[in-house]
Design an enzyme around this catalytic site. Structure first.
Site, PDB file in Angstrom:
ATOM      1  N   HIS A 138      18.963 -35.837 -10.257  1.00  0.00           N
ATOM      2  CA  HIS A 138      17.735 -36.689  -8.927  1.00  0.00           C
ATOM      3  C   HIS A 138      16.605 -36.487  -8.897  1.00  0.00           C
ATOM      4  O   HIS A 138      16.074 -35.919  -8.053  1.00  0.00           O
ATOM      5  CB  HIS A 138      18.431 -36.079  -7.432  1.00  0.00           C
ATOM      6  N   LYS A 140       6.303  -4.147  -3.992  1.00  0.00           N
ATOM      7  CA  LYS A 140       8.000  -3.544  -4.079  1.00  0.00           C
ATOM      8  C   LYS A 140       8.383  -3.913  -3.358  1.00  0.00           C
ATOM      9  O   LYS A 140       9.834  -4.486  -2.228  1.00  0.00           O
ATOM     10  CB  LYS A 140       8.386  -2.088  -5.093  1.00  0.00           C
ATOM     11  N   ARG A 184       3.971  -0.123  -5.128  1.00  0.00           N
ATOM     12  CA  ARG A 184       3.959  -0.825  -3.307  1.00  0.00           C
ATOM     13  C   ARG A 184       2.454  -1.672  -3.672  1.00  0.00           C
ATOM     14  O   ARG A 184       2.182  -1.853  -2.083  1.00  0.00           O
ATOM     15  CB  ARG A 184       3.137   0.915  -2.351  1.00  0.00           C
ATOM     16  N   TRP A 216      -2.714  -2.303  -1.526  1.00  0.00           N
ATOM     17  CA  TRP A 216      -2.554  -4.068  -1.505  1.00  0.00           C
ATOM     18  C   TRP A 216      -3.509  -4.533  -0.623  1.00  0.00           C
ATOM     19  O   TRP A 216      -3.378  -5.050   0.930  1.00  0.00           O
ATOM     20  CB  TRP A 216      -1.153  -4.617  -1.320  1.00  0.00           C
ATOM     21  N   CYS A 250       0.676  -1.069   0.085  1.00  0.00           N
ATOM     22  CA  CYS A 250      -0.078   0.048  -0.042  1.00  0.00           C
ATOM     23  C   CYS A 250       0.860   0.857   0.236  1.00  0.00           C
ATOM     24  O   CYS A 250       2.193   0.908   0.306  1.00  0.00           O
ATOM     25  CB  CYS A 250      -1.077   0.305   0.753  1.00  0.00           C
ATOM     26  N   GLU A 288      17.762 -16.561  -8.963  1.00  0.00           N
ATOM     27  CA  GLU A 288      17.793 -14.453  -9.333  1.00  0.00           C
ATOM     28  C   GLU A 288      16.985 -15.102 -10.980  1.00  0.00           C
ATOM     29  O   GLU A 288      15.860 -14.891 -11.079  1.00  0.00           O
ATOM     30  CB  GLU A 288      19.049 -13.817  -9.430  1.00  0.00           C
ATOM     31  N   ASN A 300      -1.285   1.846   5.733  1.00  0.00           N
ATOM     32  CA  ASN A 300      -0.600   1.167   5.228  1.00  0.00           C
ATOM     33  C   ASN A 300       0.229   0.519   6.275  1.00  0.00           C
ATOM     34  O   ASN A 300       0.576   0.987   7.241  1.00  0.00           O
ATOM     35  CB  ASN A 300       0.887   2.188   4.802  1.00  0.00           C
ATOM     36  N   GLY A 301      -0.059  -0.732   5.833  1.00  0.00           N
ATOM     37  CA  GLY A 301       0.212  -1.986   7.290  1.00  0.00           C
ATOM     38  C   GLY A 301      -1.067  -2.766   7.954  1.00  0.00           C
ATOM     39  O   GLY A 301      -1.913  -3.256   7.274  1.00  0.00           O
ATOM     40  N   GLU A 303       8.341 -13.698 -12.117  1.00  0.00           N
ATOM     41  CA  GLU A 303       7.572 -12.367 -11.908  1.00  0.00           C
ATOM     42  C   GLU A 303       6.527 -12.017 -12.949  1.00  0.00           C
ATOM     43  O   GLU A 303       5.964 -11.163 -12.308  1.00  0.00           O
ATOM     44  CB  GLU A 303       8.910 -11.753 -10.694  1.00  0.00           C
ATOM     45  N   LYS A 359      12.830 -13.604 -11.748  1.00  0.00           N
ATOM     46  CA  LYS A 359      13.022 -12.491 -12.613  1.00  0.00           C
ATOM     47  C   LYS A 359      11.326 -13.618 -13.671  1.00  0.00           C
ATOM     48  O   LYS A 359      11.020 -12.995 -14.161  1.00  0.00           O
ATOM     49  CB  LYS A 359      14.149 -12.099 -13.364  1.00  0.00           C
TER      50      LYS A 359
HETATM   51  C1  G6P Z   1       9.184  -7.735  -2.848  1.00  0.00           C
HETATM   52  C2  G6P Z   1       9.548  -7.600  -4.229  1.00  0.00           C
HETATM   53  C3  G6P Z   1      11.361  -7.888  -4.701  1.00  0.00           C
HETATM   54  C4  G6P Z   1      12.075  -7.586  -3.735  1.00  0.00           C
HETATM   55  C5  G6P Z   1      11.721  -8.690  -2.335  1.00  0.00           C
HETATM   56  C6  G6P Z   1      12.655  -7.837  -1.047  1.00  0.00           C
HETATM   57  O1  G6P Z   1       9.326  -9.604  -3.010  1.00  0.00           O
HETATM   58  O2  G6P Z   1       9.457  -7.146  -5.095  1.00  0.00           O
HETATM   59  O3  G6P Z   1      12.078  -6.782  -5.728  1.00  0.00           O
HETATM   60  O4  G6P Z   1      13.632  -8.719  -3.913  1.00  0.00           O
HETATM   61  O5  G6P Z   1      10.147  -7.485  -1.548  1.00  0.00           O
HETATM   62  O6  G6P Z   1      12.564  -6.603  -1.112  1.00  0.00           O
HETATM   63  P1  G6P Z   1      13.360  -5.771   0.058  1.00  0.00           P
HETATM   64  O7  G6P Z   1      13.268  -3.967   0.143  1.00  0.00           O
HETATM   65  O8  G6P Z   1      13.662  -6.013   1.174  1.00  0.00           O
HETATM   66  O9  G6P Z   1      14.900  -5.722  -0.467  1.00  0.00           O
END
Ligand code: G6P
Length: 611
Positions: free
Chosen positions: A510, A606, A27, A74, A2, A487, A100-101, A494, A491
């Protein structure tokens, strides 16, 4: 999750709030709303959908007022709907709140209020807040402005959980109150106007002077003043900070999306993160860290704790600490670490990586480590973010604002900064100086090597066009290359919604190899000279079973493969900084090919500020 925004000044609040919300949409983006105070009282316009959809929402065109609050959601409690969207009002419609929270004890508070004849419209946890404020406003013995403040502070004393809150009241048409606890909120100071936001970049085009609130600090804001109070209504002084980020850093700057811009910003992000911390001929300097040989000699374990991509930066750098410092390292997801009672004492050093500095699990993990006697270091990209106020030390990546949900430049900057920290420890401990000198030289060469990698996008784009309809993709690698495979796989899933899995190449036999059949795509990362032959054998095993291959490598391969992306050679320890880039670009073009929203993938945010 949020985003919240606020404005109080002489201008019409609506366009400023909508502009701020669209910048905070990363957010959360399932519903949006704003409230202003008009001559006739509080007016709220909100709806399910994105911030853009607000322009088609009933009442938006006639909405007026020079102070207002806004929210992009969110959903946590209650599905996305107009009723569940923020702002929420109390029963008397005198108070409006965005939040937010998460209010963990909202059910108890709801019961308490229901026993006092309050009714509720939404399924949210937030709706208790304006009603509690109303309840305490009625019983307050304070007068004038302090009565409003008294009501908000008393309401907050009842809340358990995390919150950044903005409150408007029709009885105080020239004021707004904001407060935060474990959720981000900043106040931007202007001339005859003030701004509120969940993060700095969203309002950077209006001001560069910011107040950063600490937990349980309240601000009583008018057009021309900002007064700070603690929860006992005692005034506190706060210093204003000037932020040096350039406003255009938070714009797309000609790129179609933030993600593509941020991928291309990696040379600069790495250059700035290196800064003057390392140089060829002198000792590494990290002024933010103040650790000496006596202390480092006592350390027998390092934990690197983080979430998502930041955790992958931890996996990528574990070998650097182990090799250069000869201290054993464990990398763990913060959400696991915080609940498993890890063995930690004053001989443990804990590093917490978080781009935003707001990830709830990472902050909770840090608090746990601290309570058990460990020293804590936060690696963050956001100045003054929540984690930086909890950690013993904070070292910043200087990647600039990262807006796209999928992290790119923050990841590579984190790896570089962690490598620099490992070198710094190793120099203090007087360990292997040849290795550290070599690594320093190779780090300094990284930005120009990244520029080289970024020139080669056509081949990757063509491969994206070939495979964008796939349902499953596999990523493999050994050692440090496996961490990059993880990673790369994250990506892809996501932003393209393609199911993908990452495996250590040696684990293929395995189980996973049972899934390989004609035309399945297997993406390999291959940068470790010592493991080339073994890794190539693994790739050949999947090719034999019909797989299409995409290989990112800095090695000379003797065999023919479908697609080989060559990257420059570098020190194995920092090879992820180069080998991840083709995978970022591949995920980007697959998402584009599928016509998806690259910057705001579904269901993700994010900054994950709730558990
Ligand atoms: C979310 C974001 C990711 C990020 C992760 C950790 O999942 O979508 O891109 O890596 O949070 O976020 P931070 O701000 O703690 O690096």
């Amino acid at each position: 999750m949020c985003g919240i925004v606020g404005y109080i000044g002489k201008k019409q609040a609506k366009p400023i709030l909508i502009n701020g919300l669209s910048r905070l949409e990363y957010r959360g983006y399932d519903s949006a709303g704003i409230a202003t105070i008009e001559k006739s009282g509080l007016k709220v316009v909100k709806n399910k959908g994105r911030v853009n959809d607000l322009s088609n929402t009933k009442g938006i065109n006639s909405l007026e007022g020079t102070l207002g609050i806004g929210h992009t959601r969110w959903a946590t409690h209650g599905k996305p709907s107009s009723t569940n969207s923020h702002p929420h009002s109390d029963n008397s419609k005198n108070f409006a709140v965005v939040h937010n929270g998460i209010i963990e004890n909202y059910s108890d508070l709801k019961e308490f209020l229901q026993a006092h004849d309050y009714t509720f419209l939404s399924e949210t946890d937030t709706e208790v807040i304006p009603n509690l404020i109303h309840f305490y406003f009625n019983s307050s013995k304070q007068k004038d402005n302090l009565r409003f403040l008294d009501a908000v502070t008393n309401a907050c004393k009842m809340l358990k959980g995390s919150y950044a809150i903005e409150v408007l009241s029709s009885m105080y048409p020239d004021n707004m109150i904001v407060v935060r606890k474990d959720s981000p909120l900043v106040i931007g100071k202007g001339i005859d106007e003030n701004y509120i936001s969940s993060d700095i970049p969203a309002i950077l085009s209006f001001t560069k002077d910011f107040y950063l609130l600490n937990d349980n600090e309240f601000a009583f804001i008018s057009r021309t003043s900002i007064d700070f109070y603690d929860s006992n209504l005692q005034k506190i002084n706060k210093a204003c900070q000037n932020i040096t980020w350039n406003a255009t850093a938070a714009e797309k700057d000609g790129y179609p999306d933030f993600m593509l811009k941020e991928i291309n910003e990696q040379p600069k992000a790495i250059r700035e993160t290196i800064g003057s911390r390392i140089s060829k001929d002198s000792k590494t300097i990290i002024p933010d860290l103040n650790l000496n040989k006596k202390y480092l000699n006592t350390i027998n374990k390092i934990y690197i704790v983080a979430c998502g991509t930041a955790m992958h930066a931890g996996f990528a750098t574990k070998p650097i600490f182990e090799n250069l410092c000869e201290i054993s390292v464990e990398v763990e997801a913060a959400s696991e670490f915080r609940y498993r009672n890890p063995i930690i004492n004053e001989k443990t050093l804990c590093l917490f990586i978080t781009q935003s500095g707001e990830t709830a699990d990472t902050i909770a993990a840090l608090k746990l480590a601290k309570s058990k006697g460990a020293k804590t270091i936060a690696i963050s990209n956001v100045i003054g973010s929540s984690i930086t106020r909890e950690a013993d030390y904070t070292v910043y990546t200087h990647a600039g604002p990262e807006i796209a949900v999928a992290s790119t430049k923050a990841y590579t900057s984190q790896i570089v900064l962690l490598a620099i920290i490992a070198i710094y420890f190793s120099e203090i401990l007087e360990k292997n100086s040849t290795k550290t000198i070599e690594l320093k030289n190779d780090i300094l060469l990284l930005p120009s090597k990244i520029e080289e990698v970024l020139k080669n996008t056509e081949q990757i784009k063509n491969f994206a066009q070939k495979i964008y309809k796939e349902k499953d993709v596999f990523f493999i690698g050994r050692g440090i290359d496996y961490s990059v495979a993880q990673e790369g796989s994250l990506k892809l899933k996501e932003i393209s919604y393609i199911h993908s899995e990452a495996y250590p190449s040696g684990e293929l036999k395995h189980g996973p190899i049972a899934l390989i059949e004609n035309d399945v795509t297997v993406i390999s990362v291959l940068t470790n000279r010592l493991l080339v032959e073994k890794s190539v054998s693994n790739i050949l095993e999947v090719v034999t079973r019909g797989a299409k291959t995409f290989i990112v490598t800095n090695q000379e391969l003797n065999q023919e493969f479908d697609e080989v992306i060559k990257i420059p050679k570098t020190n194995t320890f920092i090879s992820p900084v180069l080998s991840i880039i083709p995978l970022q670009i591949l995920a980007y073009y697959i998402s584009k090919e599928k016509g998806l929203d690259v910057d705001k993938p579904r269901n993700l945010a994010k900054s994950v500020t709730v558990e």
